[in-house]
Design an enzyme around this catalytic site. Structure first.
Site, short mmCIF file in Angstrom:
data_model
loop_
_atom_site.label_atom_id
_atom_site.label_comp_id
_atom_site.label_asym_id
_atom_site.label_seq_id
_atom_site.Cartn_x
_atom_site.Cartn_y
_atom_site.Cartn_z
N ASP A 39 -21.55 -28.42 -24.65
CA ASP A 39 -21.78 -28.72 -23.23
C ASP A 39 -23.23 -29.13 -22.96
OD1 ASP A 39 -19.12 -28.06 -22.72
OD2 ASP A 39 -19.60 -25.96 -22.34
N GLY A 42 -3.81 -30.72 -17.32
CA GLY A 42 -3.91 -32.18 -17.41
C GLY A 42 -4.15 -32.89 -16.08
N SER A 43 -4.75 -32.19 -15.12
CA SER A 43 -4.96 -32.88 -13.83
C SER A 43 -6.03 -33.97 -13.94
CB SER A 43 -5.31 -31.88 -12.72
OG SER A 43 -6.60 -31.37 -12.88
N HIS A 51 -17.13 -31.21 -17.66
CA HIS A 51 -17.41 -29.78 -17.67
C HIS A 51 -17.57 -29.30 -16.23
CE1 HIS A 51 -18.65 -25.95 -19.28
NE2 HIS A 51 -19.63 -25.94 -18.40
N THR A 62 -22.09 -34.00 -27.86
CA THR A 62 -22.98 -33.84 -29.02
C THR A 62 -22.65 -32.49 -29.65
OG1 THR A 62 -24.63 -32.88 -27.55
CG2 THR A 62 -24.88 -35.23 -28.05
N ILE A 92 -13.44 -25.94 -29.37
CA ILE A 92 -14.75 -26.44 -29.78
C ILE A 92 -14.59 -27.25 -31.07
CG2 ILE A 92 -17.04 -25.75 -30.61
CD1 ILE A 92 -16.81 -23.30 -28.75
N GLU A 98 -14.15 -33.52 -9.82
CA GLU A 98 -13.88 -33.95 -11.20
C GLU A 98 -12.97 -35.17 -11.19
OE1 GLU A 98 -12.77 -30.97 -14.11
OE2 GLU A 98 -13.63 -29.37 -12.89
N GLU A 147 -24.19 -29.77 -29.89
CA GLU A 147 -24.51 -28.60 -29.07
C GLU A 147 -23.53 -28.53 -27.90
OE1 GLU A 147 -28.35 -26.55 -26.89
OE2 GLU A 147 -28.62 -28.34 -28.13
N ARG A 170 -11.20 -24.33 -39.20
CA ARG A 170 -11.64 -25.35 -38.26
C ARG A 170 -11.72 -26.73 -38.90
NH1 ARG A 170 -14.52 -24.96 -33.70
NH2 ARG A 170 -15.20 -22.85 -34.08
C1 GAR Z 1 -11.25 -28.74 -15.76
O1 GAR Z 1 -11.83 -28.02 -14.70
C2 GAR Z 1 -12.30 -29.11 -16.78
O2 GAR Z 1 -13.55 -29.42 -16.21
C3 GAR Z 1 -12.37 -27.85 -17.60
O3 GAR Z 1 -11.05 -27.43 -17.73
C4 GAR Z 1 -10.31 -27.85 -16.57
C5 GAR Z 1 -9.10 -28.61 -17.05
O4 GAR Z 1 -8.26 -28.95 -15.98
N1 GAR Z 1 -12.97 -28.10 -18.88
C6 GAR Z 1 -13.74 -27.22 -19.49
O5 GAR Z 1 -13.97 -26.10 -19.07
C7 GAR Z 1 -14.30 -27.70 -20.81
N2 GAR Z 1 -15.43 -26.92 -21.19
P1 GAR Z 1 -7.15 -30.07 -16.15
O6 GAR Z 1 -6.38 -29.72 -17.43
O7 GAR Z 1 -6.30 -29.90 -14.94
O8 GAR Z 1 -7.83 -31.39 -16.24
#
Ligand code: GAR
Length: 215
Positions: A143, A14-15, A107, A139, A90, A172, A141, A63
């Protein structure tokens, strides 16, 4: 104009959620929802006095059922935007379509390079000199949706997966709050050809060269 509402979806640390919280955006974080009851980010959210909810994926046999429960949980908070922040599940087409133009993801790569998992490992394996992260609309598809903002970092000769991940993660934490600020300010417009117009965005300048040219 009334404050827009967002729901943040997390699966782990959760950063990014924390970075969004700390940015003090003109948005209301209506709730943080996780598919994983043990996600450390849930505790952080509670500490921040944010509403939290869990839709535990292990309690659903397929799902569609999980997605339906997740959508019900999200919609109960009436968000204007759903923010995937390290949400590692997903989502099916029906769910993604339901939130068309109302769901962002971050991402850890410069899409369209390296969709999917283990992006830092794969960037290192290819010998890429520049890597980064992307905020995009979701979307069906994986990423692939319209890109809002990207940040690039150099890949250093002695990088490990962890050091590279850390360098990307810092970016990020800068670009996701910025993308959400634009959303709050009504500056993100999806065009007919599935691109994102960022209203009044400054023109990018400078070039990231890695390694740099000889001086
Ligand atoms: C982050 O690096 C995010 O970009 C990635 O997971 C991490 C979560 O970190 N997301 C993906 O790979 C989605 N495809 P966080 O929980 O510390 O925010």
């Amino acid at each position: 104009m009334s404050e827009k509402r967002i729901v943040i979806l997390i699966s782990g640390r959760g950063s990014n959620m924390e970075a969004i919280f700390r940015a003090k955006l003109p948005l209301r974080i209506a709730a943080v929802i996780s598919n994983n009851p043990d996600a450390p980010g849930l505790q952080t959210a509670r500490t921040r006095k944010l509403a939290t909810a869990v839709v535990d994926q292990r309690q659903f046999s397929d799902r569609e059922e999980f997605d339906a429960a997740l959508m019900a949980a999200i919609d109960s908070y009436h968000p204007d935007l759903v923010v995937l922040a390290g949400f590692m599940r997903i989502l099916g087409t029906a769910c993604v379509t339901h939130y068309k133009g109302r769901m962002l993801n971050i991402h850890p790569s410069l899409l369209p390079a390296f969709p999917g998992l283990h992006t830092h490992r794969r960037a290192l394996a290819t010998g890429a000199r520049i890597h980064g992260c992307t905020v995009h609309f979701v979307t069906p598809e994986l990423d692939y949706g319209p890109i809002v903002i990207q940040a690039a970092v150099p890949v250093l000769a002695d990088d490990t997966e962890d050091t590279l991940a850390e360098r990307v993660l810092s970016e990020e934490h800068r670009i996701y709050p910025q993308a959400l600020r634009w959303f709050a300010e009504d500056r993100l417009v999806l065009t007919a050809d599935d691109r994102v117009d960022v209203g009044q965005a400054r023109t990018a300048s400078g070039t990231l060269l890695a390694p740099p040219l000889d001086a």
